[in-house]
Design a protein around this motif. Structure first.
Motif, PDB file in Angstrom:
ATOM      1  N   PRO A  55     -10.500 -11.235   7.508  1.00  0.00           N
ATOM      2  CA  PRO A  55      -9.291 -12.112   7.543  1.00  0.00           C
ATOM      3  C   PRO A  55      -9.551 -13.469   8.431  1.00  0.00           C
ATOM      4  N   SER A  56     -10.417 -13.703   9.394  1.00  0.00           N
ATOM      5  CA  SER A  56     -10.651 -14.490  10.303  1.00  0.00           C
ATOM      6  C   SER A  56     -11.818 -14.485  11.080  1.00  0.00           C
ATOM      7  N   CYS A  57     -12.242 -15.900  11.821  1.00  0.00           N
ATOM      8  CA  CYS A  57     -13.515 -15.635  12.565  1.00  0.00           C
ATOM      9  C   CYS A  57     -13.280 -14.784  13.654  1.00  0.00           C
ATOM     10  N   THR A  58     -11.977 -14.760  14.212  1.00  0.00           N
ATOM     11  CA  THR A  58     -11.522 -13.876  15.510  1.00  0.00           C
ATOM     12  C   THR A  58     -11.828 -12.811  15.166  1.00  0.00           C
ATOM     13  N   SER A  59     -11.460 -12.082  14.001  1.00  0.00           N
ATOM     14  CA  SER A  59     -11.668 -10.568  13.779  1.00  0.00           C
ATOM     15  C   SER A  59     -13.247 -10.415  13.608  1.00  0.00           C
ATOM     16  N   ALA A  81     -16.885 -24.816  26.835  1.00  0.00           N
ATOM     17  CA  ALA A  81     -16.042 -25.679  26.235  1.00  0.00           C
ATOM     18  C   ALA A  81     -16.113 -25.128  24.709  1.00  0.00           C
ATOM     19  N   THR A  82     -14.973 -24.415  24.289  1.00  0.00           N
ATOM     20  CA  THR A  82     -14.971 -23.999  22.740  1.00  0.00           C
ATOM     21  C   THR A  82     -13.439 -23.593  22.811  1.00  0.00           C
ATOM     22  N   TRP A  83     -13.153 -23.313  21.646  1.00  0.00           N
ATOM     23  CA  TRP A  83     -11.871 -22.705  21.373  1.00  0.00           C
ATOM     24  C   TRP A  83     -11.855 -21.248  21.912  1.00  0.00           C
ATOM     25  N   ILE A  84     -10.545 -20.720  22.328  1.00  0.00           N
ATOM     26  CA  ILE A  84     -10.358 -19.543  22.955  1.00  0.00           C
ATOM     27  C   ILE A  84     -10.681 -18.368  22.062  1.00  0.00           C
ATOM     28  N   ALA A  85     -10.630 -18.586  20.757  1.00  0.00           N
ATOM     29  CA  ALA A  85     -11.338 -17.591  19.688  1.00  0.00           C
ATOM     30  C   ALA A  85     -12.522 -17.168  20.111  1.00  0.00           C
ATOM     31  N   SER A  86     -13.550 -17.971  20.446  1.00  0.00           N
ATOM     32  CA  SER A  86     -14.992 -17.385  21.078  1.00  0.00           C
ATOM     33  C   SER A  86     -14.799 -16.630  22.146  1.00  0.00           C
ATOM     34  N   SER A  87     -13.759 -16.580  22.985  1.00  0.00           N
ATOM     35  CA  SER A  87     -13.898 -15.698  24.138  1.00  0.00           C
ATOM     36  C   SER A  87     -12.823 -14.575  24.378  1.00  0.00           C
ATOM     37  N   GLU A 153     -23.599 -15.339  17.151  1.00  0.00           N
ATOM     38  CA  GLU A 153     -23.663 -16.750  16.862  1.00  0.00           C
ATOM     39  C   GLU A 153     -22.128 -17.001  16.319  1.00  0.00           C
ATOM     40  N   ASP A 154     -21.309 -17.969  17.118  1.00  0.00           N
ATOM     41  CA  ASP A 154     -20.138 -18.448  16.493  1.00  0.00           C
ATOM     42  C   ASP A 154     -20.318 -19.560  15.762  1.00  0.00           C
ATOM     43  N   ALA A 155     -20.244 -19.515  14.329  1.00  0.00           N
ATOM     44  CA  ALA A 155     -20.580 -20.619  13.694  1.00  0.00           C
ATOM     45  C   ALA A 155     -19.413 -21.008  12.979  1.00  0.00           C
ATOM     46  N   ALA A 156     -18.354 -20.732  13.527  1.00  0.00           N
ATOM     47  CA  ALA A 156     -16.964 -21.124  12.810  1.00  0.00           C
ATOM     48  C   ALA A 156     -16.953 -22.476  12.680  1.00  0.00           C
ATOM     49  N   GLU A 157     -17.504 -23.443  13.101  1.00  0.00           N
ATOM     50  CA  GLU A 157     -17.143 -24.769  12.824  1.00  0.00           C
ATOM     51  C   GLU A 157     -18.509 -25.485  12.165  1.00  0.00           C
ATOM     52  N   ALA A 158     -19.493 -24.659  11.658  1.00  0.00           N
ATOM     53  CA  ALA A 158     -20.667 -25.252  11.337  1.00  0.00           C
ATOM     54  C   ALA A 158     -21.429 -24.645  10.203  1.00  0.00           C
ATOM     55  N   PHE A 177     -18.157 -16.822  11.025  1.00  0.00           N
ATOM     56  CA  PHE A 177     -17.606 -18.002  10.232  1.00  0.00           C
ATOM     57  C   PHE A 177     -16.089 -17.939  10.041  1.00  0.00           C
ATOM     58  N   SER A 178     -15.377 -19.005  10.262  1.00  0.00           N
ATOM     59  CA  SER A 178     -14.092 -19.210   9.968  1.00  0.00           C
ATOM     60  C   SER A 178     -13.789 -20.158   8.766  1.00  0.00           C
ATOM     61  N   PHE A 179     -12.804 -19.772   7.927  1.00  0.00           N
ATOM     62  CA  PHE A 179     -12.260 -20.396   6.924  1.00  0.00           C
ATOM     63  C   PHE A 179     -10.865 -20.829   6.885  1.00  0.00           C
ATOM     64  N   SER A 182      -8.638 -25.883   8.104  1.00  0.00           N
ATOM     65  CA  SER A 182      -9.160 -27.013   8.577  1.00  0.00           C
ATOM     66  C   SER A 182     -10.515 -27.169   8.614  1.00  0.00           C
ATOM     67  N   LYS A 183     -11.339 -26.046   8.287  1.00  0.00           N
ATOM     68  CA  LYS A 183     -12.577 -25.798   8.272  1.00  0.00           C
ATOM     69  C   LYS A 183     -13.539 -26.482   6.863  1.00  0.00           C
ATOM     70  N   THR A 184     -14.767 -26.599   7.203  1.00  0.00           N
ATOM     71  CA  THR A 184     -15.440 -27.227   5.896  1.00  0.00           C
ATOM     72  C   THR A 184     -15.307 -26.480   4.612  1.00  0.00           C
ATOM     73  N   GLU A 189      -6.601 -18.888   5.417  1.00  0.00           N
ATOM     74  CA  GLU A 189      -7.074 -18.244   6.717  1.00  0.00           C
ATOM     75  C   GLU A 189      -8.377 -17.410   6.261  1.00  0.00           C
ATOM     76  N   GLY A 190      -9.269 -17.111   6.772  1.00  0.00           N
ATOM     77  CA  GLY A 190     -10.298 -16.038   6.461  1.00  0.00           C
ATOM     78  C   GLY A 190     -11.515 -16.204   7.524  1.00  0.00           C
ATOM     79  N   GLY A 191     -12.562 -15.292   7.339  1.00  0.00           N
ATOM     80  CA  GLY A 191     -13.775 -15.386   8.003  1.00  0.00           C
ATOM     81  C   GLY A 191     -14.671 -14.525   7.310  1.00  0.00           C
TER      82      GLY A 191
HETATM   83  C1  LIG Z   1     -15.489 -22.118  17.679  1.00  0.00           C
HETATM   84  C2  LIG Z   1     -14.561 -21.126  17.075  1.00  0.00           C
HETATM   85  N1  LIG Z   1     -14.674 -20.040  17.073  1.00  0.00           N
HETATM   86  C3  LIG Z   1     -13.767 -19.115  16.356  1.00  0.00           C
HETATM   87  C4  LIG Z   1     -12.622 -19.948  15.817  1.00  0.00           C
HETATM   88  C5  LIG Z   1     -11.649 -18.821  15.136  1.00  0.00           C
HETATM   89  O1  LIG Z   1     -11.558 -19.063  13.860  1.00  0.00           O
HETATM   90  P1  LIG Z   1     -10.224 -18.176  13.282  1.00  0.00           P
HETATM   91  O2  LIG Z   1      -9.127 -19.436  13.352  1.00  0.00           O
HETATM   92  O3  LIG Z   1     -10.658 -18.125  11.773  1.00  0.00           O
HETATM   93  O4  LIG Z   1      -9.903 -16.692  13.630  1.00  0.00           O
HETATM   94  C6  LIG Z   1     -12.602 -21.133  15.693  1.00  0.00           C
HETATM   95  C7  LIG Z   1     -11.442 -21.524  14.857  1.00  0.00           C
HETATM   96  O5  LIG Z   1     -10.787 -22.646  14.869  1.00  0.00           O
HETATM   97  C8  LIG Z   1     -13.360 -21.960  16.138  1.00  0.00           C
HETATM   98  O6  LIG Z   1     -13.210 -23.154  16.137  1.00  0.00           O
END
Ligand SMILES: Cc1ncc(COP(=O)(O)O)c(C=O)c1O
Length: 385
Positions: A55-59, A81-87, A153-158, A177-179, A182-184, A189-191
């Motif tokens: 359902p998401s990259c966070t999951s 320096a990253t979005w809090i979903a990484s941590s 490897e958090d490739a959410a944005e890549a 990965f994040s879908f 806003s993503k490419t 929502e998805g991952g």
């Molecule tokens: C670097 C990074 N990691 C993780 C996420 C989390 O992705 P999601 O919103 O699909 O859970 C994002 C989303 O913006 C992100 O930019």
């Protein structure tokens, strides 16, 4: 003047047709057809053995850490320096995040900083491919191997980015990965989680379905797990996007090209870096304002909004956020991660959506130029000649 949004997808008839087909037919015995096709093509595109739609990259990050048996007492290194979903998923499994500094050019995790952050409790590192760029993977994998760290490897944005010809997300024990819209590549929502490790794959399949074994028809739960699955409707949309991935990535790079040309005459601003051995997919075109201009990111964002242009701040250092600040160590982080604290105040993500036109980009560049030129020159300190 029309409002220029920050991000958004490129949707064609293909996505609409596939999703309509899933809505009509993706049920009963066909419920898994689109998820299976999406996962197979995703794994093939990345040259990895397994892909699991989520359902998401966070999951995906949560499952990766859980499947790698990271837990209480363990430390996980994350770039500051990253979005809090990484941590945040580090806390979900009861472990402790340790914030390491970034490289001043790639804005991704610095390998030497990673090595300095390692303690006897370190078990894993989460490497982030920030804004579509990639860190020095050779050096990072070398450090991880020397110290026995698992690599996520958090490739959410890549999606589509490459390091020495190898695709982002395919480097670690698991890639995510994040879908998000806003993503490419989006599914709303998805991952996705990818891995070459059969043990990680099998554990992820079990953990994402309340501890059931894949294929279980008796609803027997072998452990307490989670409920992290993607629907056929989203998978159908994602499959259509993935079949167009070359086109999506090429357009992201084209948009960056428009920016590079339009900003050639704007003094004091640096855009995303691309090293020769890296293919950057520029999820977010980012402008770094030279500190000598005295223009902090919040000021630029307000001034752009007045000109009907949306933008976002470069992520604040995680260690500076209220969510983490109260855990102590404030001074420690500013001293330990000087690059993250020096770079992030001056960075602004510019509009990067697929609906941008070259003239929109020229309007953004002209607005930035205007903001710089109309910014009052700072008065020299009292007493200076
Ligand atoms: C670097 C990074 N990691 C993780 C996420 C989390 O992705 P999601 O919103 O699909 O859970 C994002 C989303 O913006 C992100 O930019």
């Amino acid at each position: 003047m029309e409002w220029i949004p920050i991000a958004g997808p490129w949707v064609t008839e293909k996505e609409i047709q596939y999703t309509a087909d899933a809505a009509a037919n993706g049920w009963y015995a066909n419920a898994n057809v689109y998820p299976a096709r999406f996962e197979k093509l995703f794994a093939d595109y990345h040259g990895v053995a397994h892909a699991v739609s989520l359902p998401s990259c966070t999951s995906a990050l949560h499952l990766a850490l859980a499947a790698l048996d990271i837990g209480p007492g363990d430390e996980v290194v994350v770039p500051d320096a990253t979005w809090i979903a990484s941590s945040a998923p580090v806390d979900y499994v009861g472990a402790t995040p340790v914030f390491a500094d970034i490289d001043p050019l790639s804005w991704c995790l610095d390998a030497a900083a990673l090595e300095r952050s390692i303690t006897p409790r370190s078990k894993a590192v989460i490497v982030v491919d920030l804004y579509g760029n990639m860190p020095d993977m050779d050096a990072i994998l070398g450090v991880a191997q020397r110290h026995g760290l698992a690599v996520v490897e958090d490739a959410a944005e890549a999606i589509g980015s490459e390091f020495r010809g190898r695709r982002a997300g395919s480097f670690g024990d698991a890639g995510t990965f994040s879908f998000h819209g806003s993503k490419t590549l989006t599914t709303g929502e998805g991952g996705m989680l990818v891995t070459n490790r059969r043990d990680v794959y099998e554990r992820v399949l079990r953990l994402r379905d309340h501890g059931r074994q894949p294929g279980d028809r008796l609803f027997v739960n072998h452990e307490i797990g989670f409920k992290y699955k993607m629907s056929a409707l989203q998978a159908a949309f994602g499959l259509a996007q993935l079949e167009r991935i070359e086109e999506l990535v090429a357009r992201k790079r084209e948009i960056f090209g428009w920016y590079a040309r339009s900003f050639a005459g704007v003094n004091g601003v640096t855009l995303n870096h691309e090293a020769t051995h890296i293919k950057n997919t520029y999820w977010m075109v980012t402008a770094l304002f030279n500190p000598s201009l005295g223009l902090r990111k919040e000021e630029v964002i307000d001034a752009l909004r007045e000109r009907k242009i949306d933008s976002r701040p470069f992520f604040y250092p995680l260690s500076s956020l209220p969510a983490y600040r109260d855990r102590g160590g404030g001074e420690r982080w500013t001293q330990q991660n000087p690059v993250a604290y020096a770079v992030t105040p001056w960075g602004v993500n510019l509009p990067s959506g697929f609906n941008l036109t070259p003239s929109d980009v020229q309007r953004v560049a002209a607005a930035v130029n205007d903001i710089i030129e109309s910014h009052p020159v700072r008065s020299p300190p009292v007493g200076s000649s």
